[in-house]
Each structure stands twice: as structure tokens, then as C-alpha cells.
Design a protein around this motif. Structure first.
Motif, PDB file in Angstrom:
ATOM      1  N   ARG A 258       0.644  -1.281  -0.053  1.00  0.00           N
ATOM      2  CA  ARG A 258      -0.020   0.018  -0.055  1.00  0.00           C
ATOM      3  C   ARG A 258       0.964   1.237  -0.049  1.00  0.00           C
ATOM      4  O   ARG A 258       1.271   1.688   1.213  1.00  0.00           O
ATOM      5  CB  ARG A 258      -1.049   0.196   1.301  1.00  0.00           C
ATOM      6  CG  ARG A 258      -1.867  -1.169   1.398  1.00  0.00           C
ATOM      7  CD  ARG A 258      -2.727  -1.522   0.206  1.00  0.00           C
ATOM      8  NE  ARG A 258      -3.185  -0.378  -0.484  1.00  0.00           N
ATOM      9  CZ  ARG A 258      -3.659  -0.126  -1.767  1.00  0.00           C
ATOM     10  NH1 ARG A 258      -3.355  -1.321  -2.630  1.00  0.00           N
ATOM     11  NH2 ARG A 258      -4.349   0.812  -2.337  1.00  0.00           N
ATOM     12  N   LEU A 259       0.979   1.858  -0.882  1.00  0.00           N
ATOM     13  CA  LEU A 259       1.460   3.303  -1.293  1.00  0.00           C
ATOM     14  C   LEU A 259       1.000   3.730  -2.493  1.00  0.00           C
ATOM     15  O   LEU A 259       1.066   3.428  -3.653  1.00  0.00           O
ATOM     16  CB  LEU A 259       3.090   3.032  -1.216  1.00  0.00           C
ATOM     17  CG  LEU A 259       3.874   4.411  -0.880  1.00  0.00           C
ATOM     18  CD1 LEU A 259       3.396   5.035   0.358  1.00  0.00           C
ATOM     19  CD2 LEU A 259       5.543   4.120  -1.247  1.00  0.00           C
ATOM     20  N   GLY A 260       0.843   5.319  -2.643  1.00  0.00           N
ATOM     21  CA  GLY A 260       0.291   5.755  -3.501  1.00  0.00           C
ATOM     22  C   GLY A 260       0.446   7.411  -3.466  1.00  0.00           C
ATOM     23  O   GLY A 260       1.028   7.633  -2.296  1.00  0.00           O
ATOM     24  N   TYR A 261       0.225   8.216  -4.276  1.00  0.00           N
ATOM     25  CA  TYR A 261       0.346   9.632  -4.146  1.00  0.00           C
ATOM     26  C   TYR A 261      -0.671  10.495  -5.094  1.00  0.00           C
ATOM     27  O   TYR A 261      -1.048   9.797  -6.303  1.00  0.00           O
ATOM     28  CB  TYR A 261       1.763  10.247  -4.026  1.00  0.00           C
ATOM     29  CG  TYR A 261       2.692  10.004  -5.390  1.00  0.00           C
ATOM     30  CD1 TYR A 261       3.385   8.896  -5.724  1.00  0.00           C
ATOM     31  CD2 TYR A 261       2.358  11.089  -6.564  1.00  0.00           C
ATOM     32  CE1 TYR A 261       3.906   8.504  -6.695  1.00  0.00           C
ATOM     33  CE2 TYR A 261       3.261  10.768  -7.642  1.00  0.00           C
ATOM     34  CZ  TYR A 261       3.990   9.722  -7.672  1.00  0.00           C
ATOM     35  OH  TYR A 261       4.600   9.590  -8.973  1.00  0.00           O
ATOM     36  N   THR A 262      -0.916  11.665  -4.679  1.00  0.00           N
ATOM     37  CA  THR A 262      -1.742  12.604  -5.350  1.00  0.00           C
ATOM     38  C   THR A 262      -0.912  13.703  -5.739  1.00  0.00           C
ATOM     39  O   THR A 262      -0.537  14.262  -4.674  1.00  0.00           O
ATOM     40  CB  THR A 262      -3.274  12.533  -4.927  1.00  0.00           C
ATOM     41  OG1 THR A 262      -3.767  11.446  -5.396  1.00  0.00           O
ATOM     42  CG2 THR A 262      -3.761  13.659  -5.509  1.00  0.00           C
ATOM     43  N   VAL A 263      -0.949  14.330  -7.032  1.00  0.00           N
ATOM     44  CA  VAL A 263      -0.476  15.532  -7.462  1.00  0.00           C
ATOM     45  C   VAL A 263      -1.554  16.704  -7.480  1.00  0.00           C
ATOM     46  O   VAL A 263      -2.471  16.375  -8.184  1.00  0.00           O
ATOM     47  CB  VAL A 263       0.674  15.700  -8.396  1.00  0.00           C
ATOM     48  CG1 VAL A 263       1.024  16.970  -8.715  1.00  0.00           C
ATOM     49  CG2 VAL A 263       1.541  14.284  -8.496  1.00  0.00           C
ATOM     50  N   ILE A 264      -1.382  17.553  -6.546  1.00  0.00           N
ATOM     51  CA  ILE A 264      -2.176  18.606  -6.650  1.00  0.00           C
ATOM     52  C   ILE A 264      -1.301  19.995  -7.048  1.00  0.00           C
ATOM     53  O   ILE A 264      -0.766  20.512  -5.801  1.00  0.00           O
ATOM     54  CB  ILE A 264      -3.234  18.893  -5.892  1.00  0.00           C
ATOM     55  CG1 ILE A 264      -3.973  17.720  -5.601  1.00  0.00           C
ATOM     56  CG2 ILE A 264      -4.313  20.027  -6.255  1.00  0.00           C
ATOM     57  CD1 ILE A 264      -5.166  17.723  -4.742  1.00  0.00           C
ATOM     58  N   PRO A 265      -1.041  20.535  -7.918  1.00  0.00           N
ATOM     59  CA  PRO A 265      -0.326  21.831  -8.271  1.00  0.00           C
ATOM     60  C   PRO A 265      -1.004  22.986  -7.386  1.00  0.00           C
ATOM     61  O   PRO A 265      -2.308  23.014  -7.338  1.00  0.00           O
ATOM     62  CB  PRO A 265      -0.596  22.121  -9.607  1.00  0.00           C
ATOM     63  CG  PRO A 265      -0.890  20.730 -10.436  1.00  0.00           C
ATOM     64  CD  PRO A 265      -1.793  20.297  -9.459  1.00  0.00           C
ATOM     65  N   LYS A 266      -0.100  23.774  -7.031  1.00  0.00           N
ATOM     66  CA  LYS A 266      -0.600  24.845  -6.116  1.00  0.00           C
ATOM     67  C   LYS A 266      -1.287  26.097  -7.034  1.00  0.00           C
ATOM     68  O   LYS A 266      -1.856  26.843  -6.666  1.00  0.00           O
ATOM     69  CB  LYS A 266       0.636  25.656  -5.560  1.00  0.00           C
ATOM     70  CG  LYS A 266       1.203  24.893  -4.595  1.00  0.00           C
ATOM     71  CD  LYS A 266       2.087  25.868  -3.707  1.00  0.00           C
ATOM     72  CE  LYS A 266       2.705  24.742  -2.432  1.00  0.00           C
ATOM     73  NZ  LYS A 266       4.058  24.968  -2.080  1.00  0.00           N
ATOM     74  N   ASP A 267      -1.179  25.858  -8.371  1.00  0.00           N
ATOM     75  CA  ASP A 267      -1.715  26.854  -9.186  1.00  0.00           C
ATOM     76  C   ASP A 267      -3.496  26.402  -9.502  1.00  0.00           C
ATOM     77  O   ASP A 267      -4.073  27.167 -10.089  1.00  0.00           O
ATOM     78  CB  ASP A 267      -1.216  26.809 -10.884  1.00  0.00           C
ATOM     79  CG  ASP A 267       0.195  27.114 -10.593  1.00  0.00           C
ATOM     80  OD1 ASP A 267       0.773  27.762  -9.656  1.00  0.00           O
ATOM     81  OD2 ASP A 267       0.798  26.684 -11.490  1.00  0.00           O
ATOM     82  N   LEU A 268      -3.753  25.345  -9.237  1.00  0.00           N
ATOM     83  CA  LEU A 268      -5.094  24.584  -9.311  1.00  0.00           C
ATOM     84  C   LEU A 268      -6.009  25.223  -8.411  1.00  0.00           C
ATOM     85  O   LEU A 268      -6.049  25.083  -7.124  1.00  0.00           O
ATOM     86  CB  LEU A 268      -4.985  23.207  -9.195  1.00  0.00           C
ATOM     87  CG  LEU A 268      -6.496  22.318  -9.568  1.00  0.00           C
ATOM     88  CD1 LEU A 268      -6.843  22.634 -10.902  1.00  0.00           C
ATOM     89  CD2 LEU A 268      -6.162  21.129  -9.520  1.00  0.00           C
ATOM     90  N   LYS A 269      -6.781  26.202  -8.938  1.00  0.00           N
ATOM     91  CA  LYS A 269      -7.870  26.715  -8.188  1.00  0.00           C
ATOM     92  C   LYS A 269      -9.535  26.441  -8.333  1.00  0.00           C
ATOM     93  O   LYS A 269      -9.595  26.040  -9.880  1.00  0.00           O
ATOM     94  CB  LYS A 269      -7.625  28.429  -8.097  1.00  0.00           C
ATOM     95  CG  LYS A 269      -6.184  28.765  -7.863  1.00  0.00           C
ATOM     96  CD  LYS A 269      -6.086  29.135  -6.376  1.00  0.00           C
ATOM     97  CE  LYS A 269      -4.767  29.253  -6.039  1.00  0.00           C
ATOM     98  NZ  LYS A 269      -3.822  30.361  -6.817  1.00  0.00           N
ATOM     99  N   ASP A 270     -10.405  26.722  -7.610  1.00  0.00           N
ATOM    100  CA  ASP A 270     -11.938  26.675  -8.162  1.00  0.00           C
ATOM    101  C   ASP A 270     -12.140  27.779  -8.652  1.00  0.00           C
ATOM    102  O   ASP A 270     -11.390  28.644  -8.687  1.00  0.00           O
ATOM    103  CB  ASP A 270     -12.593  26.187  -7.210  1.00  0.00           C
ATOM    104  CG  ASP A 270     -13.093  27.128  -6.297  1.00  0.00           C
ATOM    105  OD1 ASP A 270     -12.624  28.247  -6.216  1.00  0.00           O
ATOM    106  OD2 ASP A 270     -14.232  27.059  -5.446  1.00  0.00           O
ATOM    107  N   ALA A 271     -13.531  27.771  -9.153  1.00  0.00           N
ATOM    108  CA  ALA A 271     -13.869  29.087 -10.070  1.00  0.00           C
ATOM    109  C   ALA A 271     -13.812  30.455  -9.326  1.00  0.00           C
ATOM    110  O   ALA A 271     -13.588  31.577  -9.642  1.00  0.00           O
ATOM    111  CB  ALA A 271     -15.098  28.967 -10.638  1.00  0.00           C
TER     112      ALA A 271
END
Ligand code: MLT
Length: 405
Positions: A258-271
Motif C-alpha cells: 500500500r503506497l500511492g500519491y496524488t499531485v495537486i499543483p498549487k496553481d489549481l484553483k476552483d472558479a
């Protein structure tokens, strides 16, 4: 008075792979002398490679000494692993993903199910059809999918993007604009792959419509053809519209570790300009206590020189199975696809048989387990998935049995 979550109650039947496991257990009990070959769930069969085992032993020893013992892991992941991933995975692809945009977790399945929590309740989702069932089921549990039509197998509030032989199992941009788009390439279940210009179209579409793409790249290590995208961040503009899910399960055999990761860039914003990176960090802090130190050290070892060499050998082993299955089925007269850049082979059932009928037929006649295509969505009806994650000997034997059916 206590009431159960009514959205959970809307889920039709049990989880696909649990249903299969139950059917296989019943068959096995009724036929104890039959040797069943399991090519259903995409679970690996090769042991962890020596570099990983060595790192595990070392980390276990550290945990047994007062000077090196570790308690809670940092909830977002140890810096040593996040930095290794940034440097060894994303930098060579020419992408600029930073270590603090990588959130380490206990696997991509839970991340793919949980990620929907950071979006509004009314978020309109779009999924490929067929699709990895977790994306839809987790949104059903969140009350976002409307009503289920048992006759069509469709949810009223979900946008389905059919992936069929006609479009090369590659989804078309939906006319009705979704807020959240789930894409998985190399694809589970069809084994299809997408080109970089095609993926760029999705990125442009998402940016144009202020939508977000959840890009599941769990099978990227299986891409064999040149020039295909290994990460959505290879596309221009993806930092403002894409979240990427990654796993150690399939590229290093961590299904049980069990190991994984998720990438969320800091530039990603909602509307409204809300940072999705911050929301996911907040969620991790509240609901997750970090992947185990020992396992994160094992994950780091995957990127050592030895680890890379050894895990590549495992991938080649599974891809030999993929070729064996593909050629075996094609040779037996089946219509087959996938298996070139993915560990899944997608076949058409013979004589217009339904996917579940073929499941029963194959189990009964060849004692081989596969996954019914319709379990992944209505466009999977009449198809069947076989995994290349079995042993080579079993893959060969399964093809012999199928030829003789
Ligand atoms: C599959 O068989 O589709 C996968 O193994 C499921 C998973 O990775 O959770």
C-alpha cells in the motif's frame, strides 16, 4: 433516531471485484478439484524486488532502535519520498511538479475515491464508459449522481463518455460541460492509451470550461510506445486544471504493501480562486495519519538504480504475459485490443454473449476468471477484461484452455 446514509443505499449490488470473488469462491467450493486461473482483478503475482525488500528490512531495524524510531508519519508524506518522486518521476518528464505538490497516501484507490470530497455537492462529473467503478461509486456515496436506471445501467446526473471500438476506446469531448472529468490512461479496463495531442485537447477543454481533470496514471509504467504522455503535466496548462493520481501497486508490486500519491499543483484553483491544494492538505491532516515510514522507505527504494532496474524487469514480465494473452486470444479468433501499453487485454465476447454469461462460461469450461466488461459500465457490455498480472505459466495455460473450449 439514527438513519443510515441513504446515498450508500442507492448503490446497486456489491463492488465489482467483491461480486467476482464471491462467484469464484462458490465455484471453487463446488469444484474443489479444479485448478482455477485468476486473471480477474488486476493483482500482481511477482514478489517485491530485492531493492524494496532491503529497504523494508533496514526501515524495520530503524523502528526497533530508540535513536531511529519514528512515530506518526507526516500526514502529507516524508520529505525524502516527496523529493525523490519530484526528482525521479516528474523532472525527467520535463514537468515542474514540486515536492510539496505531492501528497503521499496509502494508495490510488482510496485517493481516487476520496478526492471528490473537495468538490461541491452539485459538481457534475464525467466518466469514461467503461470505467474503473470507484470513480462512479464514490460519487454515488456522495449523493452526486442522481437516480440509477437499472435498464440502462446509467446514473441520471453523470455524463458518460462512451469508449468503444468505433472511437478507438478514446473518449470524445462531451457536449454537456462537466465540472469534474475522470480520465485514466493507460486505461483500466480497456488497456487503451491516449496520445499527447489528444490529452492536450482535454487540458485545453478543461481550462476553457474551468473544469478539473482527475487523471489516473496508475498504469503509466506500462507505456511501451514512444512519444506517449506519462503524466498529464507534460501538457501545457495542466497545472491549472489537473490532479494526477499515482500508485506503487502496479509499477512496483505494492498492492498488498500500500503506497500511492496524488499531485495537486498549487496553481489549481476552483472558479472562486479557492486552492484545491490547500483543501486536500486540510483533508489529509484531518482524515489521514500518513503512510507508514517503513513503506515510504520501500517506495523510495523503487527509484534507486537497482530498484528501477528490478521493477522494470517485473513490468517486462507482465508485458510478456500481456503479449501471450493478446496473441493467444487473437489466435483463437477473438477480437482483442489493449495489452500494448497496458497490463489489460480487452476482448469481445463470442457470439454476442453478454459479459456475465461469458464470465460464467469461461469459469465453467476453462476454469479461468476474468472481469465482465459490463461491470465497468454499459459500454463494456459484450466485452471482457483479462489481466496480465498473473504468472507467465498461468497466462500460457489459460490460453491453452481457452483455445480448447
Ligand atoms: C482492477 O483490477 O481494476 C484493479 O486492480 C483494481 C484496483 O487497482 O483497485
Amino acid at each position: 433516531m439514527i438513519r443510515a446514509n441513504e446515498d450508500y443505499g442507492k448503490l446497486p449490488g456489491s463492488y465489482l471485484f467483491s461480486t467476482i470473488a464471491k462467484k469464484v469462491a462458490a465455484f471453487s467450493e463446488a469444484n474443489p478439484d479444479k485448478k482455477i486461473i485468476r486473471l480477474g482483478i488486476g493483482d500482481v503475482t511477482q514478489p517485491l524486488c530485492p531493492a524494496v525488500i532491503e529497504a523494508l528490512h533496514k526501515a524495520v531495524d530503524e523502528m526497533g532502535k530508540a535513536e531511529t524510531f519514528r512515530g506518526y508519519a507526516p500526514d502529507l508524506g516524508y520529505a525524502f519520498l516527496r523529493e525523490t518522486i519530484a526528482e525521479k518521476v516528474f523532472r525527467p518528464l520535463g514537468t515542474d511538479i514540486a515536492a510539496d505538490e505531492i501528497f503521499v497516501s496509502d494508495g490510488a484507490k482510496s485517493d481516487s475515491a476520496n478526492i471528490q470530497e473537495i468538490f461541491a455537492g452539485k459538481t457534475k462529473i464525467a466518466v469514461c464508459d467503461p470505467v474503473y467503478p470507484v470513480y462512479v461509486d464514490s460519487n454515488v456515496m456522495a449523493g452526486r449522481t442522481g437516480t440509477y436506471d437499472a435498464a440502462t445501467g446509467l446514473w441520471s446526473d453523470v455524463i458518460y463518455m462512451p469508449c468503444t471500438a468505433d472511437n478507438g476506446f478514446s473518449p470524445e469531448l462531451p457536449k454537456e460541460v462537466p465540472d469534474l472529468i475522470y480520465l485514466c490512461f493507460p486505461n483500466n479496463p480497456t488497456g487503451a492509451m491516449i496520445t499527447k495531442p489528444q490529452l492536450q485537447e482535454w487540458v485545453d477543454y478543461a481550462n476553457r470550461n474551468k473544469a478539473v481533470i482527475i487523471y489516473d496514471a496508475a498504469y503509466e509504467a506500462y507505456i511501451h510506445e514512444e512519444g506517449l504522455p506519462h503524466s498529464i503535466y507534460e501538457c501545457e496548462g495542466a497545472r491549472t486544471c489537473a490532479i494526477e493520481l499515482r500508485s506503487f501497486s502496479k509499477n512496483a508490486g505494492f498492492t498488498g504493501t500500500r503506497l500511492g500519491y496524488t499531485v495537486i499543483p498549487k496553481d489549481l484553483k476552483d472558479a472562486d480562486g479557492v486552492s484545491l491544494h490547500s483543501l486536500w492538505a486540510r483533508r489529509h491532516g484531518t482524515k489521514f495519519n500518513g503512510a507508514p515510514y517503513i513503506v515510504q522507505r520501500a517506495g523510495e527504494a523503487v527509484y534507486s538504480e537497482e530498484g528501477q532496474k528490478q521493477t522494470k524487469e517485473q513490468i517486462e514480465y507482465y508485458m510478456r504475459n500481456a503479449r501471450t494473452i493478446y496473441e493467444g486470444l487473437a489466435g483463437a479468433g477473438f477480437t482483442v485490443s489493449g495489452g500494448v501499453n497496458a497490463p489489460y487485454i480487452w476482448m469481445k465476447t463470442p457470439d454476442g454473449m453478454s459479459s456475465w454469461d461469458f464470465f460464467d462460461y469461461l469459469l465453467e469450461k476453462a476454469n479461468v476468471v476474468g472481469t465482465p466488461g459490463s461491470g465497468f459500465g454499459p459500454s463494456g457490455e459484450g466485452y471482457f477484461r483479462l489481466t496480465a498480472f498473473g504468472t507467465y505459466e498461468n497466462s500460457v495455460e489459460a490460453m491453452e484452455r481457452i483455445r480448447k473450449m
